[in-house]
Write an enzyme that holds these catalytic residues in place. Structure first.
Site, mmCIF file in Angstrom:
data_model
loop_
_atom_site.group_PDB
_atom_site.id
_atom_site.type_symbol
_atom_site.label_atom_id
_atom_site.label_comp_id
_atom_site.label_asym_id
_atom_site.label_seq_id
_atom_site.Cartn_x
_atom_site.Cartn_y
_atom_site.Cartn_z
ATOM 1 N NE ARG A 118 -3.685 0.063 0.118
ATOM 2 C CZ ARG A 118 -4.228 0.545 -1.009
ATOM 3 N NH1 ARG A 118 -4.030 -0.068 -2.158
ATOM 4 N NH2 ARG A 118 -4.949 1.626 -0.988
ATOM 5 C CB ILE A 119 3.408 2.588 2.342
ATOM 6 C CG1 ILE A 119 2.421 2.568 3.524
ATOM 7 C CG2 ILE A 119 4.315 3.818 2.424
ATOM 8 C CD1 ILE A 119 1.422 3.711 3.516
ATOM 9 C CB SER A 268 3.274 4.649 13.027
ATOM 10 O OG SER A 268 2.793 5.551 14.016
ATOM 11 C CB CYS A 269 0.002 6.445 9.366
ATOM 12 S SG CYS A 269 -0.916 5.109 10.192
ATOM 13 N NE ARG A 314 -3.057 -5.065 15.538
ATOM 14 C CZ ARG A 314 -2.157 -4.179 15.131
ATOM 15 N NH1 ARG A 314 -1.582 -4.325 13.957
ATOM 16 N NH2 ARG A 314 -1.827 -3.156 15.878
ATOM 17 C CB THR A 327 -1.640 2.939 18.838
ATOM 18 O OG1 THR A 327 -0.822 3.791 18.023
ATOM 19 C CG2 THR A 327 -2.120 3.722 20.041
ATOM 20 N NE ARG A 350 -5.245 -0.760 13.337
ATOM 21 C CZ ARG A 350 -4.318 -1.522 12.745
ATOM 22 N NH1 ARG A 350 -4.685 -2.451 11.869
ATOM 23 N NH2 ARG A 350 -3.061 -1.355 13.030
ATOM 24 C CG ASN A 433 -4.937 5.046 7.425
ATOM 25 O OD1 ASN A 433 -6.082 5.509 7.516
ATOM 26 N ND2 ASN A 433 -4.673 3.871 6.879
#
Length: 478
Positions: A118-119, A268-269, A314, A327, A350, A433
């Site tokens: 993604r990034i 991190s974002c 998760r 986080t 999330r 993000n």
């Protein structure tokens, strides 16, 4: 205006801004909307009839690489009472970057991406968009593990079409015989490898490159040092760094970097989203303690359906659940702001959205204040000064998360959601993000590579009143 902006960017390395917002590669509508945005600053729209004369002068001057804010030029010119023409005024305030004083471009800097998720793909879009004159960041290669037959075509398809961010703006061609993708004329070599220590990048004509690790597989200095192979000068991680790896939040601590170091992290974002408003609030009001709760879109780290996961929660289905998780952003604040003494705690929830998150900052301040004072201060911080590229502000009362898809700011203050009572302030900070964070990564890499140029006019600080501007302009004129 568009041809002049493009020529300045490609031929001279000059990025034209309008109140901190780039006009490069923008459409007619986008440029007009950016002019209208000036209402937030001066109380009235800027007219293209005011900015176009300055653009024409800039096109005629012998400029070196820099950023020039048309909005600030116009504001300063309005405040000046010397009766100078547009050309005379522009020559005075840009004297530092004209003729013999202009900066020289260090030339193109090679970039390698390690990973193409993604990034990685969004950073690719941004790097290609900023190719310009060829004297900036030059994406040369991407390192990935081979995924089977048709691997390159599938990766090209993921770059071409994105369910969240839409179609790639341009053309993409696949040269499978040479393992390359040509995106808007940029030839990107795909190197297939499972082990970073086996790659000699000089074999691909790559030298003195900055490698951006998007995998997050290695986060400490020893692991990331594996990338320091022939052809690679520095490594930037797009995840929180561990141990003594510097965690960088552009706009807050990037100017404090020891550029002789070779390994960096962009944190991190969420760290990038909360540190700019924390920095701003601490500078003005002081913070004694705080808590951050992030309502975060799900990520690839979660499962589509319930399945085993090394984390406690998760593994539960991301599209079906609100998933409470930890986080590390709160603890990462100390790395980005070592002088920040307040204790910050944090958690994350999330949620079933694919992109855009919101961080809720509950802050205990050193002094009492009001909502209007806090919002006016944050509005000004978002418009001028060291955080203007990183912190944004919105006063609309009907915005929702999807309105911020594609935002390039690290964090956007939601004015209408803000709560202030005495010495307590609760801020709601939106952030894309994915894209906002990728923009922060590229800004950091630009700075590390030496191609992030200062913005002119140098006295463009909205915290100064008209008298200050006139005084500084007089000094510039000698």
């Amino acid at each position: 205006m568009i041809p002049i902006i493009g020529t300045l960017y490609r031929a001279k390395g000059v990025t034209v801004l309008l109140h901190s917002r780039s006009l490069v590669n923008r459409s007619v509508i986008s440029i007009l909307r950016t002019h209208r945005f000036a209402r937030q600053i001066e109380g009235e729209e800027l007219s293209v009839d005011e900015t176009l004369p300055f653009l024409r002068v800039l096109d005629d001057l012998d400029l070196g690489p820099c950023k020039i804010d048309l909005g600030q030029l116009v504001v300063a010119y309005r405040a000046d009472d010397r009766g100078l023409s547009v050309r005379e005024f522009t020559e005075v305030v840009l004297a530092e970057v004209i003729g013999g004083n202009k900066a020289q471009s260090p030339g193109p800097r090679d970039v390698v991406l390690y990973g193409f998720g993604r990034i990685g793909r969004l950073v690719t879009r941004l790097l290609i968009e900023k190719t310009g004159s060829g004297n900036g960041l030059n994406l040369r290669a991407v390192v990935v593990r081979r995924g089977g037959d048709g691997d390159l075509a599938k990766r090209a398809s993921l770059l071409r079409r994105d369910s969240v961010h839409g179609h790639f703006n341009g053309t993409i061609k696949v040269d499978a015989d040479n393992d390359t993708i040509i995106a808007n004329g940029n030839v990107i070599k795909f190197i297939y490898s499972d082990d970073p220590t086996t790659i000699d990048y000089t074999e691909y004509g790559i030298d003195d490159a900055i490698l951006i690790d998007n995998t997050g597989k290695w986060r400490d200095r020893d692991g990331l040092s594996q990338h320091l192979r022939p052809g690679i000068a520095k490594v930037v991680l797009t995840a929180p760094g561990k141990g003594d790896v510097p965690n960088i939040v552009h706009g807050v601590n990037h100017r404090d970097l020891d550029l002789t170091q070779r390994i960096f992290s962009c944190a991190s974002c969420t760290t990038n989203a909360i540190v700019p408003p924390l920095k701003a609030m601490d500078d003005e009001f002081g913070i004694t303690r705080g808590h951050v709760e992030t309502v975060h879109s799900f990520t690839n780290d979660q499962n589509l359906l319930d399945n085993y996961h090394k984390a406690d929660r998760r593994g539960r289905s991301a599209p079906f659940n609100l998933v409470l998780t930890e986080t590390g952003a709160a603890s990462a604040v100390a790395k980005a702001m070592p002088d920040f003494k307040a204790k910050i705690t944090g958690n994350s929830i999330r949620v079933p959205t694919p992109d855009v998150s919101v961080a809720i900052l509950n802050l205990q301040l050193e002094r009492e204040t009001t909502k209007s004072e806090v919002l006016e201060y944050l509005r000004q911080v978002s418009l001028a000064g060291p955080l203007s590229r990183n912190l944004d502000y919105i006063a609309a009362s009907d915005v929702v998360s999807s309105d911020f898809i594609g935002s390039r700011a690290a964090s956007i203050i939601d004015a209408n959601a803000t709560i202030v009572e005495g010495d307590t302030a609760i801020l709601y900070c939106w952030y894309d993000n994915e894209f906002g964070y990728s923009s922060q990564v590229v800004r950091t890499v630009q700075y590390i590579s030496g191609i992030e140029y200062p913005t002119y006019p140098r006295f463009a600080d909205r915290s100064q009143d008209a008298a200050d501007v006139r005084a500084l302009a007089a000094v510039e004129a000698g």
